[in-house]
Design an enzyme around this catalytic site. Structure first.
Site, PDB file in Angstrom:
ATOM      1  N   LYS A  53       0.606  -1.422   0.108  1.00 44.91           N
ATOM      2  CA  LYS A  53       0.536   0.111   0.026  1.00 44.91           C
ATOM      3  C   LYS A  53       0.807   1.438   0.100  1.00 44.91           C
ATOM      4  CE  LYS A  53      -3.472  -2.821   1.882  1.00 44.91           C
ATOM      5  NZ  LYS A  53      -4.708  -2.936   2.808  1.00 44.91           N
ATOM      6  N   GLN A  97      -4.384  -1.514   9.426  1.00 43.46           N
ATOM      7  CA  GLN A  97      -4.932  -2.935   9.420  1.00 43.46           C
ATOM      8  C   GLN A  97      -5.253  -3.925  10.199  1.00 43.46           C
ATOM      9  OE1 GLN A  97      -3.228  -3.718   5.564  1.00 43.46           O
ATOM     10  NE2 GLN A  97      -3.994  -5.839   6.341  1.00 43.46           N
ATOM     11  N   ASP A 120     -11.731   2.338   3.406  1.00 42.71           N
ATOM     12  CA  ASP A 120     -12.526   1.692   3.508  1.00 42.71           C
ATOM     13  C   ASP A 120     -13.540   1.293   3.382  1.00 42.71           C
ATOM     14  OD1 ASP A 120      -9.764  -0.340   3.373  1.00 42.71           O
ATOM     15  OD2 ASP A 120      -9.381  -0.384   5.805  1.00 42.71           O
TER      16      ASP A 120
END
Ligand code: NAD
Length: 295
Positions: A53, A97, A120
């Site tokens: 990422k 994460q 997200d």
């Protein structure tokens, strides 16, 4: 022979667009988009994802802010980090994460991220916006699935779609996006009775079960489009792991089109994360969600 839906190529095209959008935003006096990536603990798979990422950010001109915290971090300490990132005007997107260590309440942490910075798309506000079709940030993997489908079947109206898997991060949001496009959607799961009987009627199958090669050739009607979200790491004979999808790829000759694993949905997920970050930056700079949607 089924057409191969090339996720790598589509992700490259999306990244080029994102890079151009970042440059245009900055040239117009807007903010340089910033993405904060929070990693708690030292889970090896999470470390790989985080590295990818950060590299993705560099490639398109997004500033990344990495926050690596030890596995012993308390929920309170993590909440303080999230609060700091929420308040930081240079940070437009925050990604925590998962999985988090078991002593931390994952839901509470994800809820603490400001909905406008939730790139997200997991925050209940964004989930609600998605289910009411009122904009908001769409989760990255489902967004990537829709783009892959669009590349072969732009009009989904009235098509029969079977989604295998009903998780909050993949199956359910995909079903919502498909409904928004007026497809007829059947969501199935581990307790669904006679799944092959259901999939055989589908114009499109989206497999997101995490069950290697679950979907066999005789589950699929000729001409169907198959999107394989599943990724399972299996130890190969040569000592190297290999990635296996939820679809028995070699049995899909009679399908119209199919995504490979790897190289299908996977590459789209990070590309969509980067494009979501630019969207969040544009909204922070005063654009409406609808204007930022024009990405
Ligand atoms: P999950 O475990 O949360 O959910 C799996 C779902 O599939 C559940 O609803 C379960 O009922 C259903 N299911 C499991 N086995 C089944 C079976 N035999 N028949 C019918 N339904 C079955 O998983 P998830 O987080 O939704 O992820 C699903 C898969 O997608 C995993 O392989 C994951 O690694 C992969 N994934 C890929 C990406 C990507 O970027 N490509 C992103 C997220 C998840």
């Amino acid at each position: 022979m089924a057409e191969l839906i090339d996720g790598k190529a589509l992700a490259r095209t999306l990244d080029e667009r994102t890079r151009a959008d970042v440059a245009a935003l900055v040239a117009a006096g807007g903010p340089r988009p910033g993405l904060a990536v929070v990693l708690v603990g030292d889970d090896p798979a999470s470390q790989v994802y985080v590295r990818r990422k950060i590299k993705g950010c560099e490639a398109v001109g997004i500033t990344s802010f990495e926050r690596r915290l030890p596995a012993t971090t308390t929920e309170g300490e993590l909440m303080a980090v999230i609060a700091g990132l929420n308040a930081d005007p240079q940070v437009h997107g925050i990604l925590c994460q998962v999985p988090l260590p078991p002593h931390i309440d994952q839901g509470a942490v994800l809820d603490a991220i400001l909905p406008d910075k939730d790139v997200d798309g997991f925050h209940p506000v964004n989930v609600g916006r998605l289910s009411t079709g009122t904009g908001g940030i769409v989760p990255c993997t489902p967004l990537g699935v829709m783009m892959l489908l669009d590349s072969v079947l732009p009009d989904l109206k009235g098509l029969d779609v079977v989604v295998i898997g009903k998780s909050n991060i993949v199956g359910k949001p995909i079903a919502m996006l498909l409904l928004e496009r007026e497809a007829t959607v059947t969501v199935t799961h581990i307790h669904t009775k006679d799944l092959p009987q259901i999939t055989r009627k589908a114009d499109i199958i989206v497999a997101a079960a995490g069950s290697p090669e679950l979907v066999r050739g005789d589950w699929v009607k000729p001409g169907a489009v198959i999107i394989d979200v599943g990724i399972t790491r299996i130890a190969g004979e040569n000592g190297k792991d290999r990635l296996v999808g939820d679809v028995a790829f070699a049995e899909m000759d009679h399908a119209r089109a199919v995504t490979p694993v790897p190289g299908g949905v996977g590459p789209m997920t990070i590309a969509c994360l980067l494009s979501n970050t630019v969207k969040a930056a544009r909204v922070s700079a005063g654009e409406t969600v609808a204007e930022a949607e024009t990405l």
